[in-house]
Design a protein around this motif. Structure first.
Motif, mmCIF file in Angstrom:
data_model
loop_
_atom_site.group_PDB
_atom_site.id
_atom_site.type_symbol
_atom_site.label_atom_id
_atom_site.label_comp_id
_atom_site.label_asym_id
_atom_site.label_seq_id
_atom_site.Cartn_x
_atom_site.Cartn_y
_atom_site.Cartn_z
ATOM 1 N N LEU A 108 38.795 41.179 32.165
ATOM 2 C CA LEU A 108 40.226 40.984 32.408
ATOM 3 C C LEU A 108 40.681 41.837 33.596
ATOM 4 O O LEU A 108 41.503 41.398 34.405
ATOM 5 C CB LEU A 108 41.037 41.333 31.159
ATOM 6 N N ASP A 109 40.130 43.043 33.724
ATOM 7 C CA ASP A 109 40.433 43.884 34.884
ATOM 8 C C ASP A 109 39.951 43.237 36.176
ATOM 9 O O ASP A 109 40.606 43.337 37.219
ATOM 10 C CB ASP A 109 39.802 45.268 34.735
ATOM 11 N N VAL A 110 38.790 42.570 36.118
ATOM 12 C CA VAL A 110 38.281 41.855 37.297
ATOM 13 C C VAL A 110 39.284 40.789 37.710
ATOM 14 O O VAL A 110 39.637 40.670 38.879
ATOM 15 C CB VAL A 110 36.897 41.225 37.020
ATOM 16 N N TYR A 111 39.753 40.026 36.736
ATOM 17 C CA TYR A 111 40.749 39.001 37.037
ATOM 18 C C TYR A 111 42.016 39.627 37.623
ATOM 19 O O TYR A 111 42.560 39.129 38.614
ATOM 20 C CB TYR A 111 41.091 38.174 35.790
ATOM 21 N N ASN A 112 42.498 40.712 37.026
ATOM 22 C CA ASN A 112 43.721 41.352 37.528
ATOM 23 C C ASN A 112 43.560 41.808 38.974
ATOM 24 O O ASN A 112 44.478 41.658 39.787
ATOM 25 C CB ASN A 112 44.116 42.532 36.639
ATOM 26 N N TYR A 113 42.402 42.364 39.301
ATOM 27 C CA TYR A 113 42.154 42.771 40.691
ATOM 28 C C TYR A 113 42.152 41.553 41.612
ATOM 29 O O TYR A 113 42.815 41.546 42.651
ATOM 30 C CB TYR A 113 40.823 43.534 40.817
ATOM 31 N N CYS A 114 41.410 40.516 41.225
ATOM 32 C CA CYS A 114 41.319 39.307 42.059
ATOM 33 C C CYS A 114 42.686 38.645 42.220
ATOM 34 O O CYS A 114 43.014 38.125 43.292
ATOM 35 C CB CYS A 114 40.315 38.323 41.466
ATOM 36 N N LYS A 115 43.495 38.674 41.165
ATOM 37 C CA LYS A 115 44.848 38.099 41.236
ATOM 38 C C LYS A 115 45.695 38.854 42.256
ATOM 39 O O LYS A 115 46.395 38.249 43.066
ATOM 40 C CB LYS A 115 45.504 38.138 39.855
ATOM 41 N N LYS A 116 45.595 40.180 42.250
ATOM 42 C CA LYS A 116 46.360 40.970 43.223
ATOM 43 C C LYS A 116 45.904 40.667 44.652
ATOM 44 O O LYS A 116 46.727 40.540 45.558
ATOM 45 C CB LYS A 116 46.248 42.458 42.917
ATOM 46 N N VAL A 117 44.607 40.555 44.850
ATOM 47 C CA VAL A 117 44.085 40.216 46.181
ATOM 48 C C VAL A 117 44.569 38.818 46.574
ATOM 49 O O VAL A 117 44.987 38.592 47.705
ATOM 50 C CB VAL A 117 42.540 40.301 46.211
ATOM 51 N N HIS A 118 44.542 37.893 45.636
ATOM 52 C CA HIS A 118 45.016 36.523 45.860
ATOM 53 C C HIS A 118 46.480 36.518 46.279
ATOM 54 O O HIS A 118 46.909 35.707 47.101
ATOM 55 C CB HIS A 118 44.804 35.704 44.580
ATOM 56 N N GLN A 119 47.249 37.457 45.735
ATOM 57 C CA GLN A 119 48.675 37.558 46.057
ATOM 58 C C GLN A 119 48.927 38.306 47.366
ATOM 59 O O GLN A 119 50.067 38.484 47.768
ATOM 60 C CB GLN A 119 49.423 38.249 44.916
ATOM 61 N N GLY A 120 47.863 38.772 48.016
ATOM 62 C CA GLY A 120 48.004 39.420 49.316
ATOM 63 C C GLY A 120 47.978 40.936 49.296
ATOM 64 O O GLY A 120 48.198 41.575 50.322
ATOM 65 N N HIS A 121 47.706 41.540 48.144
ATOM 66 C CA HIS A 121 47.618 43.004 48.078
ATOM 67 C C HIS A 121 46.388 43.490 48.837
ATOM 68 O O HIS A 121 45.479 42.726 49.144
ATOM 69 C CB HIS A 121 47.551 43.472 46.619
ATOM 70 N N ARG A 122 46.357 44.759 49.081
ATOM 71 C CA ARG A 122 45.264 45.392 49.813
ATOM 72 C C ARG A 122 43.923 45.110 49.130
ATOM 73 O O ARG A 122 43.808 45.152 47.919
ATOM 74 C CB ARG A 122 45.501 46.893 49.877
ATOM 75 N N GLU A 123 42.916 44.849 49.924
ATOM 76 C CA GLU A 123 41.578 44.542 49.422
ATOM 77 C C GLU A 123 40.616 45.662 49.762
ATOM 78 O O GLU A 123 40.897 46.491 50.627
ATOM 79 C CB GLU A 123 41.071 43.243 50.062
ATOM 80 N N ALA A 124 39.488 45.657 49.088
ATOM 81 C CA ALA A 124 38.394 46.581 49.389
ATOM 82 C C ALA A 124 37.143 45.743 49.639
ATOM 83 O O ALA A 124 37.106 44.566 49.273
ATOM 84 C CB ALA A 124 38.162 47.527 48.216
ATOM 85 N N TYR A 125 36.137 46.316 50.245
ATOM 86 C CA TYR A 125 34.844 45.633 50.349
ATOM 87 C C TYR A 125 34.184 45.843 48.991
ATOM 88 O O TYR A 125 33.661 46.920 48.701
ATOM 89 C CB TYR A 125 34.009 46.217 51.493
ATOM 90 N N ILE A 126 34.251 44.792 48.142
ATOM 91 C CA ILE A 126 33.903 44.941 46.740
ATOM 92 C C ILE A 126 33.152 43.721 46.232
ATOM 93 O O ILE A 126 33.408 42.596 46.678
ATOM 94 C CB ILE A 126 35.193 45.176 45.911
ATOM 95 N N VAL A 127 32.225 43.962 45.314
ATOM 96 C CA VAL A 127 31.545 42.879 44.605
ATOM 97 C C VAL A 127 31.540 43.196 43.117
ATOM 98 O O VAL A 127 31.500 44.360 42.713
ATOM 99 C CB VAL A 127 30.090 42.638 45.085
ATOM 100 N N PHE A 128 31.604 42.138 42.319
ATOM 101 C CA PHE A 128 31.473 42.220 40.869
ATOM 102 C C PHE A 128 30.232 41.433 40.509
ATOM 103 O O PHE A 128 29.983 40.360 41.076
ATOM 104 C CB PHE A 128 32.693 41.597 40.179
ATOM 105 N N TYR A 129 29.435 41.917 39.543
ATOM 106 C CA TYR A 129 28.193 41.216 39.245
ATOM 107 C C TYR A 129 27.766 41.388 37.795
ATOM 108 O O TYR A 129 28.089 42.375 37.132
ATOM 109 C CB TYR A 129 27.070 41.645 40.197
ATOM 110 N N THR A 130 27.061 40.357 37.350
ATOM 111 C CA THR A 130 26.476 40.317 36.012
ATOM 112 C C THR A 130 25.001 39.970 36.201
ATOM 113 O O THR A 130 24.506 39.944 37.334
ATOM 114 C CB THR A 130 27.145 39.226 35.151
ATOM 115 N N GLU A 131 24.328 39.630 35.128
ATOM 116 C CA GLU A 131 22.942 39.160 35.249
ATOM 117 C C GLU A 131 22.883 37.783 35.902
ATOM 118 O O GLU A 131 21.888 37.418 36.507
ATOM 119 C CB GLU A 131 22.270 39.116 33.872
#
Length: 168
Positions: A108-131
Motif C-alpha cells: 500500500l505504501d508503494v501505491y501511495n508513493y506511485c500515486k504521489k509521483v503520478h500527481q506530479g510530486h517530487r520523484e527519486a531514482y527508485i525501484v520496487f521489486y519482488t521475486e
C-alpha cells in the motif's frame, strides 16, 4: 540490492532498467496515459498483498568527503523502518553515490508513493521489486520488468490499450 541482480539489470547504470532488458521482459505505461484508478489496478497485479516487496533508491552522494543528501520525500509515502546503504564510486561524476535498500515495504505504501509521483510530486531514482517483478517509476513512466516473459505477456494482454508503445 542483491535481489535486483535476478532481473539482469544494473541499477547503478546510467540507463534505466527498462532499456537493459529485451521487449519480452518489459512493459511501459506513460504516466499521462493512465488514470489513478488504473495505476492502482496495475500495481495490485504486480505487488500481491502478502508478497515481500523491497525498494532501492539513490539518497545522495559524497564529494570531497562530505555527504549531500537528496530531499526526495520518500518517507512521506513509505514507512522506512530500516535501510542498508551501499556506496558506489562514480568516476564520471567524481563522487560516490549513496544507494539505500529497504526490505519488506508495504505494498500500500508503494501505491501511495506511485500515486504521489503520478500527481506530479517530487520523484527519486527508485525501484520496487519482488521475486516476480521489478518496477521503476518516475513522473513520466511506470516500467515493469520480469524474468518471466509469460508474466509480462499477461500484463500486456490485460492492459493492451494502455501500454506506451513508443519503445516496444
Amino acid at each position: 540490492m542483491e535481489r535486483i541482480q535476478q532481473f539482469n539489470v544494473n541499477f547503478k547504470d546510467d540507463e534505466t532498467p527498462f532499456f537493459q532488458v529485451d521487449t519480452n521482459h518489459r512493459i511501459r505505461f506513460g504516466m499521462d496515459e493512465i488514470s489513478g484508478i488504473l495505476l492502482k489496478t496495475i500495481l495490485k497485479d504486480v505487488f500481491k498483498t502478502n508478497e515481500k516487496v523491497d525498494m532501492s533508491f539513490i539518497i545522495g552522494n559524497i564529494t570531497n568527503n562530505k555527504r549531500h543528501l537528496e530531499k526526495n520525500r520518500i518517507g512521506k509515502s513509505i514507512k522506512i523502518k530500516n535501510w542498508k546503504e551501499t556506496i558506489v564510486n562514480d568516476e564520471d561524476l567524481d563522487a560516490e553515490i549513496i544507494y539505500a535498500t529497504v526490505k519488506d515495504v508495504n505494498s500500500l505504501d508503494v501505491y501511495n508513493y506511485c500515486k504521489k509521483v503520478h500527481q506530479g510530486h517530487r520523484e527519486a531514482y527508485i525501484v520496487f521489486y519482488t521475486e516476480r517483478f521489478l518496477t521503476y517509476v518516475n513522473n513520466d513512466v511506470l516500467d515493469i520488468i520480469s524474468n518471466d516473459s509469460n508474466l509480462v505477456r499477461e500484463l500486456k494482454d490485460k492492459y493492451e490499450k494502455h501500454i506506451n508503445e513508443y519503445y516496444v
